[in-house]
Structures are given as C-alpha cells and as structure tokens.
Scaffold this motif. Structure first.
Motif, PDB file in Angstrom:
ATOM      1  N   THR A  63     135.483  45.083 -27.837  1.00 29.25           N
ATOM      2  CA  THR A  63     135.628  44.609 -26.470  1.00 29.25           C
ATOM      3  C   THR A  63     137.038  44.092 -26.176  1.00 29.25           C
ATOM      4  O   THR A  63     137.569  44.345 -25.104  1.00 29.25           O
ATOM      5  CB  THR A  63     134.600  43.492 -26.178  1.00 29.25           C
ATOM      6  N   TYR A  64     137.648  43.404 -27.108  1.00 33.78           N
ATOM      7  CA  TYR A  64     138.980  42.838 -26.854  1.00 33.78           C
ATOM      8  C   TYR A  64     140.103  43.727 -27.363  1.00 33.78           C
ATOM      9  O   TYR A  64     141.209  43.695 -26.843  1.00 33.78           O
ATOM     10  CB  TYR A  64     139.079  41.428 -27.447  1.00 33.78           C
ATOM     11  N   LEU A  85     138.852  46.753 -19.532  1.00 32.14           N
ATOM     12  CA  LEU A  85     140.001  47.487 -19.018  1.00 32.14           C
ATOM     13  C   LEU A  85     140.098  47.283 -17.512  1.00 32.14           C
ATOM     14  O   LEU A  85     139.131  47.505 -16.787  1.00 32.14           O
ATOM     15  CB  LEU A  85     139.832  48.974 -19.348  1.00 32.14           C
ATOM     16  N   SER A  86     141.248  46.843 -17.034  1.00 31.24           N
ATOM     17  CA  SER A  86     141.377  46.604 -15.600  1.00 31.24           C
ATOM     18  C   SER A  86     141.956  47.807 -14.860  1.00 31.24           C
ATOM     19  O   SER A  86     141.735  47.960 -13.665  1.00 31.24           O
ATOM     20  CB  SER A  86     142.229  45.362 -15.329  1.00 31.24           C
ATOM     21  N   GLU A  92     147.299  54.517 -21.465  1.00 29.73           N
ATOM     22  CA  GLU A  92     148.550  55.160 -21.877  1.00 29.73           C
ATOM     23  C   GLU A  92     149.295  54.287 -22.880  1.00 29.73           C
ATOM     24  O   GLU A  92     149.856  54.787 -23.843  1.00 29.73           O
ATOM     25  CB  GLU A  92     149.443  55.446 -20.670  1.00 29.73           C
ATOM     26  N   TYR A  93     149.303  52.986 -22.662  1.00 31.51           N
ATOM     27  CA  TYR A  93     149.984  52.057 -23.569  1.00 31.51           C
ATOM     28  C   TYR A  93     149.298  52.008 -24.926  1.00 31.51           C
ATOM     29  O   TYR A  93     149.914  51.697 -25.933  1.00 31.51           O
ATOM     30  CB  TYR A  93     150.052  50.648 -22.968  1.00 31.51           C
ATOM     31  N   LEU A  94     148.026  52.301 -24.921  1.00 32.83           N
ATOM     32  CA  LEU A  94     147.237  52.322 -26.152  1.00 32.83           C
ATOM     33  C   LEU A  94     147.491  53.602 -26.961  1.00 32.83           C
ATOM     34  O   LEU A  94     147.145  53.681 -28.124  1.00 32.83           O
ATOM     35  CB  LEU A  94     145.753  52.208 -25.782  1.00 32.83           C
ATOM     36  N   GLY A  95     148.120  54.588 -26.315  1.00 31.22           N
ATOM     37  CA  GLY A  95     148.330  55.880 -26.966  1.00 31.22           C
ATOM     38  C   GLY A  95     147.040  56.682 -27.035  1.00 31.22           C
ATOM     39  O   GLY A  95     146.741  57.323 -28.041  1.00 31.22           O
ATOM     40  N   ILE A  96     146.282  56.633 -25.956  1.00 31.39           N
ATOM     41  CA  ILE A  96     144.933  57.195 -25.917  1.00 31.39           C
ATOM     42  C   ILE A  96     144.881  58.657 -26.354  1.00 31.39           C
ATOM     43  O   ILE A  96     143.955  59.080 -27.023  1.00 31.39           O
ATOM     44  CB  ILE A  96     144.304  57.016 -24.510  1.00 31.39           C
ATOM     45  N   ARG A  97     145.883  59.426 -26.025  1.00 36.06           N
ATOM     46  CA  ARG A  97     145.867  60.863 -26.341  1.00 36.06           C
ATOM     47  C   ARG A  97     145.862  61.124 -27.847  1.00 36.06           C
ATOM     48  O   ARG A  97     145.389  62.155 -28.296  1.00 36.06           O
ATOM     49  CB  ARG A  97     147.047  61.554 -25.693  1.00 36.06           C
ATOM     50  N   LEU A 107     133.551  57.638 -29.804  1.00 34.50           N
ATOM     51  CA  LEU A 107     132.416  57.022 -29.128  1.00 34.50           C
ATOM     52  C   LEU A 107     132.990  56.102 -28.072  1.00 34.50           C
ATOM     53  O   LEU A 107     133.738  55.173 -28.401  1.00 34.50           O
ATOM     54  CB  LEU A 107     131.592  56.213 -30.121  1.00 34.50           C
ATOM     55  N   VAL A 108     132.657  56.323 -26.811  1.00 33.25           N
ATOM     56  CA  VAL A 108     133.296  55.585 -25.721  1.00 33.25           C
ATOM     57  C   VAL A 108     132.260  54.838 -24.895  1.00 33.25           C
ATOM     58  O   VAL A 108     131.458  55.443 -24.187  1.00 33.25           O
ATOM     59  CB  VAL A 108     134.111  56.522 -24.802  1.00 33.25           C
ATOM     60  N   GLU A 109     132.292  53.500 -25.002  1.00 32.92           N
ATOM     61  CA  GLU A 109     131.467  52.649 -24.144  1.00 32.92           C
ATOM     62  C   GLU A 109     132.231  52.388 -22.851  1.00 32.92           C
ATOM     63  O   GLU A 109     133.438  52.194 -22.874  1.00 32.92           O
ATOM     64  CB  GLU A 109     131.184  51.316 -24.842  1.00 32.92           C
ATOM     65  N   TRP A 110     131.541  52.350 -21.734  1.00 25.50           N
ATOM     66  CA  TRP A 110     132.107  52.101 -20.414  1.00 25.50           C
ATOM     67  C   TRP A 110     133.185  53.131 -20.061  1.00 25.50           C
ATOM     68  O   TRP A 110     134.288  52.793 -19.636  1.00 25.50           O
ATOM     69  CB  TRP A 110     132.658  50.676 -20.295  1.00 25.50           C
TER      70      TRP A 110
END
Length: 154
Positions: A63-64, A85-86, A92-97, A107-110
């Motif tokens: 969650t955090y 996530l707001s 993008e900052y997380l480097g999601i790709r 596994l993606v919640e929300w």
C-alpha cells in the motif's frame, strides 16, 4: 473473450489455496487485475499466488511502497497496490514499464488508479462478499487470459 467464471470460497484458507491454483495457471507470466472493495481479500489472494510459487517469507500489502517484488524459483512476481496513488503519471517515476515484461507475473490491486499507464490485463479477477466468505469471478481479456481461466476451472 467475455465469458465470466465464478467460484465461492468460504474462508481465508480457501482464498490462499485458490491463489496457489492461480500461480499454477499463470506459470509465472501475465497481468492480473484484482478488483474488490477494501477488505475483500485482494492481498490474501496475492499471498496465495506468491506462496504458490514457493515463497516462504511474509507477503505484505504494498500500500505505501506501491510495489513489492518477489523472485521465487526463477520467477519474477510483482505485487502492486495502487490504492494510494493520486495520479497515474506517478507510475512513470516508479519505472512502471520495467515491471511489465513477458517473463514476469504482475498482480495489480486497484488498477483503475493507474488507468492509461498500465498494460491491458490478461485476466480481471473480481472479489465480492458472499455471506462470511467470498465469491471470485474472473474474465479473460487475452488469449493468455483464456488459457489461465480454463486452467482455473479444471
């Protein structure tokens, strides 16, 4: 690819056991969106999936941190919780790709919180309250998702 599958799970142990079945069905690849209200068991189900690959340690809700990575028996599993996530662009900052590749299970919640930044799901899994237990329903979105869905029913 619109057929919906369902199962009733009476308790937490059965939710974890079904998570292990999901692990087998995915063989460590694909994208699964987990839908359901707070407290429905999305993290419990994810724990079952991750342990289904042989993970022995704890599985906590990201969650955090937004994502918890696991490498288990040569498999890369990423557990996302986008509840806090707001703005989807924060991904993008997380480097999601970097997380979503053919050699990983995500596994993606929300997932609605990451709309526009996430790849399409192979399988969408919905968890709803059913008495004291839960009803899980899943809908394949891709050919890979259909293979997973069929394995979950066998």
């Amino acid at each position: 690819m619109s057929k919906e599958y369902r199962i009733e799970l009476p308790d937490e142990a059965s939710m974890v056991a079904f998570g292990a079945k999901i692990a087998q069905a995915t063989q460590g690849h694909g994208v699964i969106f987990l839908l359901g209200d707070l407290g429905m068991g999305k993290t419990t189900l994810s724990r079952g999936v991750i342990r289904g690959f042989g993970h022995q340690g704890s599985v906590k809700s990201p969650t955090y941190t937004l994502v918890e990575p696991y490498e288990v028996n040569g498999k890369h599993i990423y557990h996302f919780d986008l509840y806090r996530l707001s703005d989807p662009e924060e991904l993008e900052y997380l480097g999601i790709r970097d997380y979503f590749d053919e050699q990983a299970l995500c596994l993606v919640e929300w997932p609605d919180k990451g709309r526009g930044m996430l790849p399409a799901a192979d399988l969408v899994l919905q968890i709803a309250l059913l008495g004291y237990g839960r009803q899980l329903s899943w809908t394949p979105q891709t050919a890979l998702g259909q293979i997973m869905a069929d394995k979950l029913m066998s």
